[in-house]
Design a protein around this motif. Sequence first.
Motif, short mmCIF file in Angstrom:
data_model
loop_
_atom_site.label_atom_id
_atom_site.label_comp_id
_atom_site.label_asym_id
_atom_site.label_seq_id
_atom_site.Cartn_x
_atom_site.Cartn_y
_atom_site.Cartn_z
N ALA A 1 0.83 -1.21 0.00
CA ALA A 1 0.00 0.00 0.00
C ALA A 1 0.86 1.26 0.00
O ALA A 1 0.57 2.22 -0.71
N MET A 2 1.94 1.24 0.78
CA MET A 2 2.84 2.39 0.83
C MET A 2 3.50 2.63 -0.53
O MET A 2 3.63 3.77 -0.98
N ASN A 3 3.90 1.56 -1.20
CA ASN A 3 4.52 1.70 -2.53
C ASN A 3 3.55 2.29 -3.55
O ASN A 3 3.94 3.07 -4.42
N ILE A 4 2.29 1.91 -3.45
CA ILE A 4 1.28 2.47 -4.36
C ILE A 4 1.07 3.94 -4.06
O ILE A 4 1.03 4.78 -4.97
N ILE A 5 0.95 4.28 -2.78
CA ILE A 5 0.77 5.69 -2.40
C ILE A 5 1.96 6.52 -2.85
O ILE A 5 1.81 7.67 -3.28
N GLY A 6 3.17 5.93 -2.78
CA GLY A 6 4.37 6.65 -3.18
C GLY A 6 4.65 6.63 -4.66
O GLY A 6 5.70 7.10 -5.12
N CYS A 7 3.73 6.09 -5.46
CA CYS A 7 3.87 6.01 -6.92
C CYS A 7 5.09 5.18 -7.33
O CYS A 7 5.70 5.41 -8.38
N LEU A 8 5.48 4.23 -6.47
CA LEU A 8 6.56 3.31 -6.79
C LEU A 8 6.01 2.02 -7.39
O LEU A 8 6.77 1.20 -7.92
#
Length: 247
Positions: free
Chosen positions: A65-72
């Motif tokens: 989820a963090m990677n998606i939020i960070g556009c990674l």
Amino acid sequence: MTLRDAISGDAAGAPPRPIIELRNVSKIYGRGEAEVRALDGICLTIRKGEFAAVMGPSGSGKSTAMNIIGCLDQPTSGDYLFNGVEVGGLDRAQRALLRRHYLGFVFQGFNLLARTTAVENVELPLIYRGMRQAERRPLALDALARVGLAGRAGHAPSELSGGQQQRVAIARAIVTSPSVLLADEPTGNLDTKTSEEIMELLVDLNRTQGITIVMVTHEPEMVRYAGRVVQFVDGHIASDEDVQAAA
């Protein structure tokens, strides 16, 4: 309309938009018997100015989820909106622009360049923006001062303690004045006293500068600094609670 125009501000008279919205987001790896649902239709809203702690065991989906939020990374299905802008509709260059201008990142391992000074490490995001040294150096020095390292600008990472290195990493993350700071286990490599100092710094940045913070952590004692706790289990959000942040 440019990406900056679309992201900046709410329409006149309209209620404030959430800074982050995940709508029925799923992330699937593999196929058939090898399929893994890292996220399974989650919905999450982060308001501007919040300090949210994201917790969960290994494999729960919190880092995905963090990677998606960070556009990674991008979801397999569902929608991710950043201040009302559909991120899935952006091309690679636009997503890079969003990361560069609106997001700051802090990692467990500091990720500092060993052969450069503290101030040069902090300048890196400004170099990626194409900013000249005469412009970026004062901004980097100011960011170091904001994290209590005004006197350590010329020191290499090897000359700094773990807590000081993390402060440099935070200065690097905030030098661009991001809307959102994403912190992935920011105290994972630190002792208890230093961890508390770093968390107090994050709380201060959240309260005095209005930076929205989303922090992944597995340390329950760090959660008390956040105003909200989101618990992930098996790709789902198991609980989402507003809590009283530590003073």
